[in-house]
Design a protein around this motif. Structure first.
Motif, mmCIF file in Angstrom:
data_model
loop_
_atom_site.group_PDB
_atom_site.id
_atom_site.type_symbol
_atom_site.label_atom_id
_atom_site.label_comp_id
_atom_site.label_asym_id
_atom_site.label_seq_id
_atom_site.Cartn_x
_atom_site.Cartn_y
_atom_site.Cartn_z
ATOM 1 N N LYS A 55 32.484 6.530 37.458
ATOM 2 C CA LYS A 55 31.691 5.364 37.080
ATOM 3 C C LYS A 55 31.407 4.567 38.350
ATOM 4 O O LYS A 55 32.312 4.270 39.124
ATOM 5 C CB LYS A 55 32.473 4.508 36.078
ATOM 6 C CG LYS A 55 31.717 3.342 35.476
ATOM 7 C CD LYS A 55 32.560 2.729 34.354
ATOM 8 C CE LYS A 55 31.836 1.569 33.660
ATOM 9 N NZ LYS A 55 31.760 0.380 34.507
ATOM 10 N N THR A 56 30.133 4.241 38.573
ATOM 11 C CA THR A 56 29.745 3.562 39.816
ATOM 12 C C THR A 56 29.497 2.076 39.645
ATOM 13 O O THR A 56 29.399 1.358 40.632
ATOM 14 C CB THR A 56 28.459 4.185 40.379
ATOM 15 O OG1 THR A 56 27.369 3.907 39.478
ATOM 16 C CG2 THR A 56 28.610 5.690 40.575
ATOM 17 N N ASP A 57 29.348 1.601 38.401
ATOM 18 C CA ASP A 57 28.954 0.211 38.136
ATOM 19 C C ASP A 57 27.644 -0.122 38.850
ATOM 20 O O ASP A 57 27.417 -1.237 39.318
ATOM 21 C CB ASP A 57 30.055 -0.778 38.555
ATOM 22 C CG ASP A 57 31.278 -0.692 37.662
ATOM 23 O OD1 ASP A 57 31.112 -0.324 36.486
ATOM 24 O OD2 ASP A 57 32.391 -0.970 38.130
ATOM 25 N N THR A 58 26.767 0.879 38.941
ATOM 26 C CA THR A 58 25.479 0.740 39.622
ATOM 27 C C THR A 58 24.384 1.332 38.744
ATOM 28 O O THR A 58 24.582 2.363 38.097
ATOM 29 C CB THR A 58 25.501 1.468 40.978
ATOM 30 O OG1 THR A 58 26.496 0.872 41.813
ATOM 31 C CG2 THR A 58 24.150 1.394 41.679
ATOM 32 N N ILE A 59 23.236 0.658 38.729
ATOM 33 C CA ILE A 59 22.065 1.173 38.024
ATOM 34 C C ILE A 59 20.993 1.491 39.074
ATOM 35 O O ILE A 59 20.689 0.667 39.936
ATOM 36 C CB ILE A 59 21.504 0.159 37.012
ATOM 37 C CG1 ILE A 59 22.563 -0.166 35.946
ATOM 38 C CG2 ILE A 59 20.223 0.684 36.368
ATOM 39 C CD1 ILE A 59 23.025 1.004 35.123
ATOM 40 N N GLY A 60 20.426 2.681 39.002
ATOM 41 C CA GLY A 60 19.353 3.068 39.911
ATOM 42 C C GLY A 60 18.008 2.599 39.379
ATOM 43 O O GLY A 60 17.674 2.838 38.216
ATOM 44 N N VAL A 61 17.235 1.909 40.213
ATOM 45 C CA VAL A 61 15.873 1.505 39.882
ATOM 46 C C VAL A 61 14.948 2.319 40.787
ATOM 47 O O VAL A 61 14.996 2.185 42.008
ATOM 48 C CB VAL A 61 15.658 -0.002 40.091
ATOM 49 C CG1 VAL A 61 14.201 -0.375 39.837
ATOM 50 C CG2 VAL A 61 16.576 -0.807 39.166
ATOM 51 N N LEU A 85 14.300 -6.858 36.614
ATOM 52 C CA LEU A 85 15.309 -5.848 36.284
ATOM 53 C C LEU A 85 16.631 -6.164 36.975
ATOM 54 O O LEU A 85 17.700 -6.048 36.368
ATOM 55 C CB LEU A 85 14.814 -4.460 36.708
ATOM 56 C CG LEU A 85 13.693 -3.844 35.872
ATOM 57 C CD1 LEU A 85 13.198 -2.563 36.516
ATOM 58 C CD2 LEU A 85 14.154 -3.583 34.438
ATOM 59 N N ALA A 86 16.559 -6.564 38.254
ATOM 60 C CA ALA A 86 17.781 -6.882 38.996
ATOM 61 C C ALA A 86 18.532 -8.036 38.354
ATOM 62 O O ALA A 86 19.769 -8.029 38.272
ATOM 63 C CB ALA A 86 17.439 -7.209 40.452
ATOM 64 N N THR A 90 22.328 -7.382 37.123
ATOM 65 C CA THR A 90 23.444 -8.112 37.731
ATOM 66 C C THR A 90 24.105 -9.053 36.731
ATOM 67 O O THR A 90 25.292 -9.366 36.871
ATOM 68 C CB THR A 90 22.976 -8.903 38.967
ATOM 69 O OG1 THR A 90 21.879 -9.771 38.601
ATOM 70 C CG2 THR A 90 22.513 -7.963 40.060
ATOM 71 N N ARG A 91 23.359 -9.478 35.721
ATOM 72 C CA ARG A 91 23.950 -10.309 34.663
ATOM 73 C C ARG A 91 25.041 -9.543 33.922
ATOM 74 O O ARG A 91 25.938 -10.148 33.332
ATOM 75 C CB ARG A 91 22.843 -10.760 33.704
ATOM 76 C CG ARG A 91 23.264 -11.839 32.711
ATOM 77 C CD ARG A 91 22.059 -12.373 31.949
ATOM 78 N NE ARG A 91 21.197 -13.152 32.827
ATOM 79 C CZ ARG A 91 19.886 -12.971 32.970
ATOM 80 N NH1 ARG A 91 19.287 -12.006 32.291
ATOM 81 N NH2 ARG A 91 19.180 -13.720 33.779
#
Length: 329
Positions: A55-61, A85-86, A90-91
């Protein structure tokens, strides 16, 4: 971590939980462990942690570009959508990994997925990559795309009613007495094709015959669009209005018209699509079809996180709204 555990008189697993902020570790002990870690310069290796936890806790845009490679991330539409989106990502205490992809060969999306650098993907636009998106949709669920809903589509999209937007724009121009309405934009990309369909639908409803001479394939960037409109003006094809695929193209058109000595909206009325911030501050202020990007960003992130949780959610289509300003009346 073993050194910190020895200094704090606890196990390595307790140190790991404390540094992760686990509430099962008493706050006083957590604070003590964090203080020892900070004093001795210990920093959690997030890459190793991600590998261990999967799990990276990251979303790719991702912004995929195939035919419109000259577009920059600083394009006002991309900037606004990425920003919204950011904010939504981040929320939720996730990080954002932004990637502009110039598509030159097959397998680009599979390579991004296989890199495991993000827990889910948000794509801004389909470009010409409908087949590539469909190809991964069966095996890879945590992906949501901003774009049009297309026949045979298997991936999840959020987008606007592009056909209705085109129809509204032409209905407005026809309602002000305009009879020779130009379409400025591409007609082959998914969203562009639907806006063009709406353009033709609006002409038919207004009783105006479709004239292929009034279809001007126009690039997406400001300077290229301006040159294209200037070249069209040099052909002396009569027209009294223009509906542009985007606000950027509309603003470029206004610039070319002004330099050619024509007035907006006196000689030519202009309508754009998007309602970017620049639209309300142009001279004259731009009439446009508003896409609710705030709704779009919220919906994309919400659907993505639900898909990450295993839900099978459907695509969403948002309504559009005609915003009348000085460029058309």
């Amino acid at each position: 971590m073993a050194d910190i555990a020895r200094m704090a008189g606890v196990s390595i697993s307790t140190v790991s939980r404390a540094l992760a902020g686990n509430p099962l570790i008493p706050k006083a002990l957590r604070d003590q462990i964090v203080e020892i870690a900070q004093t001795h310069g210990y920093v959690v290796n997030q890459s190793a942690r991600s590998l261990r936890l999967r799990k990276t806790d990251t979303i790719g845009v991702i912004i995929p570009l195939a035919y419109e490679t000259g577009q920059l991330i600083s394009d006002p539409f991309f900037l606004e959508m990425v920003g919204r989106l950011a904010d939504e990502i981040t929320r939720r205490d996730y990080s954002v990994l932004l990637n502009k992809v110039i598509v030159t060969e097959t397998g680009w999306l599979e390579r991004i997925i296989q890199s495991h650098r993000a827990d889910g993907l948000l794509l801004i636009g389909q470009s010409t990559q409908h087949a590539a998106l469909n190809a991964v949709s069966g095996a890879y669920k945590p992906m949501v795309v901003w774009g049009a809903q297309l026949p045979g589509q298997r991936y999840c999209t959020v987008g606007s009613d592009n056909v209705e937007g085109g129809r509204l724009a032409v209905a407005h121009l026809a309602g002000t007495g305009r009879k020779r309405i130009v379409f400025l934009g591409a007609i082959d990309a998914p969203e562009a094709a639907l806006r063009f369909e709406g353009y033709k639908k609006g002409l038919a409803e207004a009783g105006i015959a479709f004239d292929p001479r009034l279809v001007v394939p126009t690039p997406y960037t400001l300077e290229e669009a301006k040159l294209t409109v200037a070249d069209f003006l040099a052909k002396d094809v009569p027209f009294d209005a223009a509906f542009a695929f985007s606000d950027i193209i509309a603003l470029a058109g206004i610039g070319a018209l002004t330099e050619a000595g024509k007035t907006v909206p006196g000689d030519v009325a202009v309508v754009g699509f998007d309602d970017i911030v620049l639209a309300r501050h142009s001279n004259p202020p731009l009439t446009t079809i508003r896409q609710d990007l705030a709704f779009g960003a919220r919906a994309m992130v919400d659907l993505l996180f639900r898909r990450m949780a295993g839900e099978d959610v459907a695509s969403t289509l948002a309504p559009v709204e005609l915003i009348v300003r000085g460029s058309s009346v």
